[in-house]
Design an enzyme around this catalytic site. Structure first.
Site, PDB file in Angstrom:
ATOM      1  N   LYS A 116      -4.778 -56.531  27.062  1.00 29.64           N
ATOM      2  CA  LYS A 116      -5.073 -55.364  26.212  1.00 29.64           C
ATOM      3  C   LYS A 116      -4.453 -55.566  24.836  1.00 29.64           C
ATOM      4  CE  LYS A 116      -2.235 -51.788  26.177  1.00 29.64           C
ATOM      5  NZ  LYS A 116      -1.873 -51.351  24.807  1.00 29.64           N
ATOM      6  N   ASN A 117      -3.195 -56.040  24.824  1.00 33.67           N
ATOM      7  CA  ASN A 117      -2.493 -56.209  23.556  1.00 33.67           C
ATOM      8  C   ASN A 117      -3.076 -57.342  22.719  1.00 33.67           C
ATOM      9  OD1 ASN A 117      -0.792 -54.130  24.247  1.00 33.67           O
ATOM     10  ND2 ASN A 117       0.842 -55.446  24.995  1.00 33.67           N
ATOM     11  N   ARG A 122      -2.249 -47.957  18.379  1.00 29.54           N
ATOM     12  CA  ARG A 122      -1.474 -48.514  17.264  1.00 29.54           C
ATOM     13  C   ARG A 122      -2.302 -49.437  16.378  1.00 29.54           C
ATOM     14  NH1 ARG A 122       1.386 -49.587  21.821  1.00 29.54           N
ATOM     15  NH2 ARG A 122       1.497 -51.842  21.553  1.00 29.54           N
ATOM     16  N   ASP A 181       1.560 -45.248  23.424  1.00 31.43           N
ATOM     17  CA  ASP A 181       2.318 -44.551  24.453  1.00 31.43           C
ATOM     18  C   ASP A 181       3.617 -43.960  23.895  1.00 31.43           C
ATOM     19  OD1 ASP A 181       0.450 -45.191  26.336  1.00 31.43           O
ATOM     20  OD2 ASP A 181       1.357 -47.112  26.791  1.00 31.43           O
ATOM     21  N   ASP A 187       7.421 -54.524  28.939  1.00 32.48           N
ATOM     22  CA  ASP A 187       6.321 -53.978  29.743  1.00 32.48           C
ATOM     23  C   ASP A 187       6.411 -54.375  31.219  1.00 32.48           C
ATOM     24  OD1 ASP A 187       4.408 -52.488  27.953  1.00 32.48           O
ATOM     25  OD2 ASP A 187       4.555 -54.347  26.836  1.00 32.48           O
ATOM     26  N   VAL A 199      14.372 -52.924  23.965  1.00 32.67           N
ATOM     27  CA  VAL A 199      13.271 -53.041  22.995  1.00 32.67           C
ATOM     28  C   VAL A 199      12.837 -51.668  22.471  1.00 32.67           C
ATOM     29  CG1 VAL A 199      10.943 -53.934  22.602  1.00 32.67           C
ATOM     30  CG2 VAL A 199      12.539 -55.204  24.067  1.00 32.67           C
TER      31      VAL A 199
END
Length: 438
Positions: free
Chosen positions: A24-25, A94, A118, A306, A328
């Protein structure tokens, strides 16, 4: 108005094979980068996730042609560029902030609404804004968004105070067509960032990845369309490995290379998991049970932030007291109350546990957790706050006693490739239902 919920009935160990697609990123950043090429770009092995649809709508609103098929995405510049991302996309994800640099190159100006994503902590746009200003852009930040203009960006020297993935990607996509050379120090070197740099290089960019988090970019006059194959999603891969272990089963994950999972694999092995690693798949089982561990998240190549949500559920099924230290994002543990409702014995603290003091030391951020295992999990009615928390709640529900009702499942489908079907294929009793929204 009705909302879809998932009903999950524990059905014993999860076993089987899962193929993960591009992350996804990664896919959304490649879609933005493709704006810069003259001619068509093709992104292969794209996941079927909500993020792709949102990004495609944004690009189309800007005048970019986007075609999505089951496994690939084709993108080309349209005949006319509208440099303003509509306000309707405010807070959805984002991606808009990453469009500033490309739009400045295509139209000389840009407006993007404020970023979303998120609710895991502040994601300041400062790094992006300061980088663009350093490259010669005039940038104004308001309550509604960010407006920028520049005739042509200029190469410069930039040092990031923290290796931010998003800011590194903004600088990459802004510097490739800038006049002269850009030297970036303190860059993020996550696999998804390197993958984006390689895609830009295929488009004709001149990029050097140097040791010590340094990237050198020599601006070129134009980029062309290119084709690329996305590597498998390392978050998804780890999440399914954890799903097998949490339920006492074994999941074989295909499509994600071992080098993207190095730290995760070693962490699971330390907890007593037996790893089976080949060129085709990675699998994990724990016939003798799992033991507690202390894990600190970090930027790549450390333990990925994540990964800690599925790890937290895994800790509840490991013998002893485990410690997690999140360094993070300061608000990444917002999902803990949902897991506590399902019987997970987790306490959160505002001090640095399980590692050296981090940048949230001496703040009120609850960024450390102590988890007691083995916890007896129970089914519950839970509302999911974000993508990763959603997936971890599915894992807890799979190992619980009794049926769970999960609300807010659209979060999971925004970030994971067809998770409902994947879980069903592993043997989980999972069904869809409709519930009235209050």
């Amino acid at each position: 108005m009705n909302e879809e919920v998932w009903l999950i009935e524990p059905s014993g160990p999860l076993r089987g094979d899962v193929e993960v697609r591009g992350s996804k990123n990664g896919v959304s950043k490649h879609m933005v980068a493709a704006m810069l090429g003259v001619g068509e770009s093709t992104i292969h092995n794209a996941p079927d996730v909500g993020e792709v649809g949102i990004t495609a709508q944004m690009l189309r609103a800007l005048g970019i042609d986007v075609e999505i098929t089951p496994r690939e995405i084709r993108i080309a510049q349209g005949s006319q560029i509208n440099p303003h991302v509509p306000a309707a996309f405010t807070g959805l994800n984002r991606i808009p902030i990453l469009m500033l640099g490309p739009l400045l190159h295509l139209a000389g100006e840009a407006f993007v609404p404020l970023v979303g994503g998120d609710p895991i902590g502040r994601r300041p746009v400062d790094f992006h804004v300061e980088a663009l200003r350093a490259m010669g852009a005039e940038v104004e930040v308001s309550d509604t968004g960010v407006y920028a203009r520049a005739k042509r960006l200029r190469g410069t020297r930039i040092e990031l105070p923290y290796p931010s993935v998003g800011a590194t990607e903004t600088i990459l996509m802004s510097a490739v067509l800038a006049e002269g050379k850009t030297v970036l120090k303190g860059a993020a070197m996550e696999p998804e960032v390197v993958e984006l740099a390689l895609f830009l290089q295929r488009m004709g960019a001149r990029i050097e990845l140097s040791p010590d988090r340094r990237i050198v970019i020599e601006g070129v006059e134009r980029l062309r369309g290119a084709s690329t194959w996305l590597n498998g999603d390392r978050i998804e891969a780890f999440s399914y490995l954890a799903a097998g272990l949490i339920t006492g089963g074994e999941v074989r994950v295909h499509g994600c290379p071992q080098d993207r999972l190095v730290t995760a694999i070693t962490t699971l092995a330390r907890m007593g998991a037996e790893m089976d690693i080949t060129d085709d798949y990675v699998s994990a089982s724990a016939p003798d049970g799992l033991r507690a561990a202390a894990v600190q998240t970090d930027t790549h190549p450390g333990f990925m932030t994540d990964w800690q949500t599925p790890l937290m559920v895994l800790f509840t099924q490991a013998q002893g007291m485990s410690v997690l230290h999140e360094t993070v994002f300061e608000n990444r543990l917002v999902y803990v109350p949902a897991l506590q409702r399902m019987g997970c014995e987790i306490e959160v603290f505002d001090v640095c546990l399980g590692g050296p003091a981090c940048r949230y030391h001496d703040t009120n951020a609850k960024h450390s957790a102590v988890v007691r295992g083995v916890s007896k999990l129970r089914g519950a009615d839970v509302t999911l706050p974000d993508i990763r928390a959603g997936f971890s709640a599915v894992l807890a529900a799979a190992a619980a006693e009794g049926i769970s009702t999960l609300r807010g499942v659209h979060h999971i489908e925004r970030g994971y490739h067809r998770p409902f079907e994947q879980f069903a294929s592993l043997g989980l009793k999972i069904s869809r239902a409709e519930a009235l929204q209050e």
